[in-house]
Design a protein around this motif. Structure first.
Motif, PDB file in Angstrom:
ATOM      1  N   ARG A 223     -83.493  42.715 -71.524  1.00  0.00           N
ATOM      2  CA  ARG A 223     -84.054  41.979 -70.394  1.00  0.00           C
ATOM      3  C   ARG A 223     -85.115  40.932 -70.777  1.00  0.00           C
ATOM      4  NH1 ARG A 223     -85.033  45.988 -65.280  1.00  0.00           N
ATOM      5  NH2 ARG A 223     -82.851  46.354 -64.806  1.00  0.00           N
ATOM      6  N   PRO A 224     -86.103  41.284 -71.616  1.00  0.00           N
ATOM      7  CA  PRO A 224     -87.133  40.271 -71.899  1.00  0.00           C
ATOM      8  C   PRO A 224     -86.582  39.017 -72.590  1.00  0.00           C
ATOM      9  CG  PRO A 224     -87.897  42.455 -72.527  1.00  0.00           C
ATOM     10  CD  PRO A 224     -86.435  42.579 -72.218  1.00  0.00           C
ATOM     11  N   GLU A 225     -85.422  39.143 -73.229  1.00  0.00           N
ATOM     12  CA  GLU A 225     -84.849  37.975 -73.914  1.00  0.00           C
ATOM     13  C   GLU A 225     -84.143  37.035 -72.946  1.00  0.00           C
ATOM     14  OE1 GLU A 225     -82.730  38.836 -77.847  1.00  0.00           O
ATOM     15  OE2 GLU A 225     -82.393  40.651 -76.660  1.00  0.00           O
ATOM     16  N   ILE A 227     -84.556  35.760 -69.819  1.00  0.00           N
ATOM     17  CA  ILE A 227     -85.115  34.647 -69.044  1.00  0.00           C
ATOM     18  C   ILE A 227     -85.320  33.405 -69.913  1.00  0.00           C
ATOM     19  CG2 ILE A 227     -87.525  35.418 -69.278  1.00  0.00           C
ATOM     20  CD1 ILE A 227     -86.060  33.793 -66.145  1.00  0.00           C
ATOM     21  N   LYS A 228     -85.771  33.601 -71.144  1.00  0.00           N
ATOM     22  CA  LYS A 228     -86.026  32.442 -72.017  1.00  0.00           C
ATOM     23  C   LYS A 228     -84.740  31.681 -72.318  1.00  0.00           C
ATOM     24  CE  LYS A 228     -88.789  35.182 -74.442  1.00  0.00           C
ATOM     25  NZ  LYS A 228     -89.512  35.793 -75.564  1.00  0.00           N
ATOM     26  N   TYR A 231     -83.145  30.515 -68.321  1.00  0.00           N
ATOM     27  CA  TYR A 231     -83.950  29.603 -67.492  1.00  0.00           C
ATOM     28  C   TYR A 231     -83.594  28.131 -67.695  1.00  0.00           C
ATOM     29  CZ  TYR A 231     -88.397  27.340 -66.091  1.00  0.00           C
ATOM     30  OH  TYR A 231     -89.348  26.515 -65.553  1.00  0.00           O
ATOM     31  N   PRO A 237     -86.270  24.265 -58.694  1.00  0.00           N
ATOM     32  CA  PRO A 237     -86.951  23.347 -57.770  1.00  0.00           C
ATOM     33  C   PRO A 237     -88.398  23.080 -58.193  1.00  0.00           C
ATOM     34  CG  PRO A 237     -86.970  25.550 -56.874  1.00  0.00           C
ATOM     35  CD  PRO A 237     -86.292  25.662 -58.198  1.00  0.00           C
ATOM     36  N   MET A 244     -89.921  27.240 -55.794  1.00  0.00           N
ATOM     37  CA  MET A 244     -89.873  27.813 -57.149  1.00  0.00           C
ATOM     38  C   MET A 244     -90.044  29.330 -57.089  1.00  0.00           C
ATOM     39  SD  MET A 244     -89.367  27.397 -60.321  1.00  0.00           S
ATOM     40  CE  MET A 244     -89.724  25.859 -61.154  1.00  0.00           C
ATOM     41  N   GLU A 245     -90.921  29.798 -56.217  1.00  0.00           N
ATOM     42  CA  GLU A 245     -91.101  31.247 -56.091  1.00  0.00           C
ATOM     43  C   GLU A 245     -89.809  31.920 -55.618  1.00  0.00           C
ATOM     44  OE1 GLU A 245     -94.550  31.598 -53.648  1.00  0.00           O
ATOM     45  OE2 GLU A 245     -95.916  31.276 -55.334  1.00  0.00           O
ATOM     46  N   LEU A 248     -87.415  31.994 -58.636  1.00  0.00           N
ATOM     47  CA  LEU A 248     -87.766  33.013 -59.626  1.00  0.00           C
ATOM     48  C   LEU A 248     -87.438  34.415 -59.112  1.00  0.00           C
ATOM     49  CD1 LEU A 248     -91.136  31.541 -60.992  1.00  0.00           C
ATOM     50  CD2 LEU A 248     -88.878  31.431 -62.043  1.00  0.00           C
ATOM     51  N   GLU A 249     -87.648  34.625 -57.829  1.00  0.00           N
ATOM     52  CA  GLU A 249     -87.277  35.923 -57.230  1.00  0.00           C
ATOM     53  C   GLU A 249     -85.762  36.136 -57.352  1.00  0.00           C
ATOM     54  OE1 GLU A 249     -88.493  36.198 -53.125  1.00  0.00           O
ATOM     55  OE2 GLU A 249     -87.041  37.798 -52.735  1.00  0.00           O
ATOM     56  N   HIS A 252     -84.842  36.900 -60.945  1.00  0.00           N
ATOM     57  CA  HIS A 252     -85.189  38.286 -61.277  1.00  0.00           C
ATOM     58  C   HIS A 252     -84.089  39.232 -60.785  1.00  0.00           C
ATOM     59  CE1 HIS A 252     -87.694  41.894 -61.799  1.00  0.00           C
ATOM     60  NE2 HIS A 252     -87.169  42.269 -60.654  1.00  0.00           N
ATOM     61  N   ILE A 255     -80.877  38.764 -62.921  1.00  0.00           N
ATOM     62  CA  ILE A 255     -81.011  39.252 -64.304  1.00  0.00           C
ATOM     63  C   ILE A 255     -81.043  40.777 -64.351  1.00  0.00           C
ATOM     64  CG2 ILE A 255     -82.641  39.365 -66.244  1.00  0.00           C
ATOM     65  CD1 ILE A 255     -83.323  36.424 -65.647  1.00  0.00           C
ATOM     66  N   THR A 256     -81.614  41.396 -63.339  1.00  0.00           N
ATOM     67  CA  THR A 256     -81.744  42.851 -63.368  1.00  0.00           C
ATOM     68  C   THR A 256     -80.504  43.561 -62.817  1.00  0.00           C
ATOM     69  OG1 THR A 256     -82.965  42.728 -61.288  1.00  0.00           O
ATOM     70  CG2 THR A 256     -84.261  42.919 -63.299  1.00  0.00           C
TER      71      THR A 256
END
Lengths: 280, 86
Positions: A223-225, A227-228, A231, A237, A244-245, A248-249, A252, A255-256
């Motif tokens: 998981r930590p890998e 987003i980089k 993205y 936006p 943007m919020e 990102l939600e 998340h 990704i999960t």
């Protein structure tokens, strides 16, 4: 015209002269409530809003507050602000928008980039995000291939078509939505190769980040890998914090709830077989 | 000192990230990934504070000794200065 795109029920209103053929495959007879309404208007003069816009990647966004309500305006930043070719006007809740197009502009040339822009942001309010990717449908599963520019997305999608009889849903851009703990993939109406809406949606089995290499290798990303790596491939936006919020939600939640792989590969059948083994 | 306007921090899938907004995108290409300590310090720096404030907050939050806290803070502040974020 009533259409269903990304499972968003839309009503499109246009002057009779307007060409909405792009949307014909997405006609809907659904009785569900309309989520979004778009008016397309021909105008002989379009002014830019007076408010100073935020300009990101040559797209200008202005937020106008009137009484307690906000409206968003968007236009191509390098146009003459006293005589725009086109302008998008969107209400605060992304329920209704107006696309104004100058009489002098041939509609088909203008509608694609502005529709892209509209849908990139509209989908944020429907739990999704648009991704630069090639997407396929294989055995009812959706697979999204993403990569750096020229990273082999289309090549990989075509290899799957050739060797696995997969359907290429879209070769440039896909929508990914998270709903009720499931993640869905959709083609976009104006860039789909297989534009039949029935074939344009699939439950997403995996997102595969491609890297060109001399040897085929695949691994599941922690998981930590993710987003980089993911993205930079998403349409985000940058013009507004609230949007943007939301983005990102949604990221998340995607990704999960879906596995991500990084696949270093050559453009060959062995790479297709290798991934297929991981996905069964 | 304080973090400049135009950035937001969020935890996305077990990863703290900072992303730019508006015209900051041009000068801040991509995203900044932070560990737990750095993310904590970033959130303190969203309001005006000095190094002593950061040190107290860090020692209280993470139960680290003063020497370790100051070292972490110095390193993080230098990163932020290099990236022109404060």
């Amino acid at each position: 015209m009533r259409v269903n795109i990304f499972d968003i029920q839309m009503k499109l209103n246009a002057d009779a002269s307007k060409n909405l053929e792009t949307f014909l495959p997405f006609l809907s007879s659904s009785g569900l409530p309309v989520d979004f309404e778009l008016d397309i208007q021909n105008c002989n003069h379009i002014d830019a809003p007076k408010e100073k816009p935020v300009v990101v990647e040559n797209i200008a966004w202005a937020t106008v507050k009137e009484n307690d309500a906000k409206r968003y305006y968007s236009f191509v930043a390098d146009e003459n602000p006293d005589r725009l070719d086109s302008l998008l006007e969107i209400d605060e809740n992304w329920k209704k928008a107006t696309l104004k197009i100058s009489d002098t502009i041939f509609l088909d040339h203008q509608i694609v980039p502005l529709m892209d822009l509209l849908f990139r942001n509209l989908i944020l309010y429907h739990d999704g995000i648009l991704v630069k990717s090639s997407s396929i449908k294989w055995k009812e599963h959706g697979i999204v291939f993403t990569a750096c520019p020229d990273g082999g997305k289309s090549t990989q999608a075509n290899l799957w078509k050739k060797h696995k009889n997969a359907l290429i849903v879209n070769d440039e851009m896909s929508a990914i939505k998270h709903q009720n703990d499931n993640v869905w993939m959709y083609g976009t109406p104006w860039r789909s190769i297989e534009s039949n809406p029935e074939e344009n949606k699939a439950r997403l089995k995996a997102v595969v980040i491609l890297e060109k290499a001399e040897k085929n290798h695949i691994r599941k990303l922690e998981r930590p890998e993710i987003i980089k790596r993911f993205y930079p491939r998403c349409f985000l936006p940058y013009f507004d914090q609230l949007h943007m919020e939301k983005a990102l939600e949604n990221l998340h939640n995607i990704i999960t709830n879906v596995p991500f792989y990084v696949m270093q590969c050559k453009p060959e059948k062995e790479a297709v077989d290798m991934l297929a083994q991981w996905l069964v | 000192m304080k973090i400049k306007d135009g950035y937001i921090i969020r935890n996305i899938a077990d990863n703290w990230i900072v992303v730019p907004l508006g015209e900051k995108v041009v000068e801040f290409n991509g995203l900044l990934s932070l560990n737990e300590t750095a993310a904590f310090l970033w959130r303190q720096l969203e309001n005006e504070c000095d190094e002593d404030d950061l040190c107290s907050a860090l020692m209280s939050e993470f139960e680290v000794d003063e020497l370790t806290a100051k070292k972490d803070i110095d390193e993080f502040l230098q990163t932020l200065k290099d990236k022109k974020l404060i």
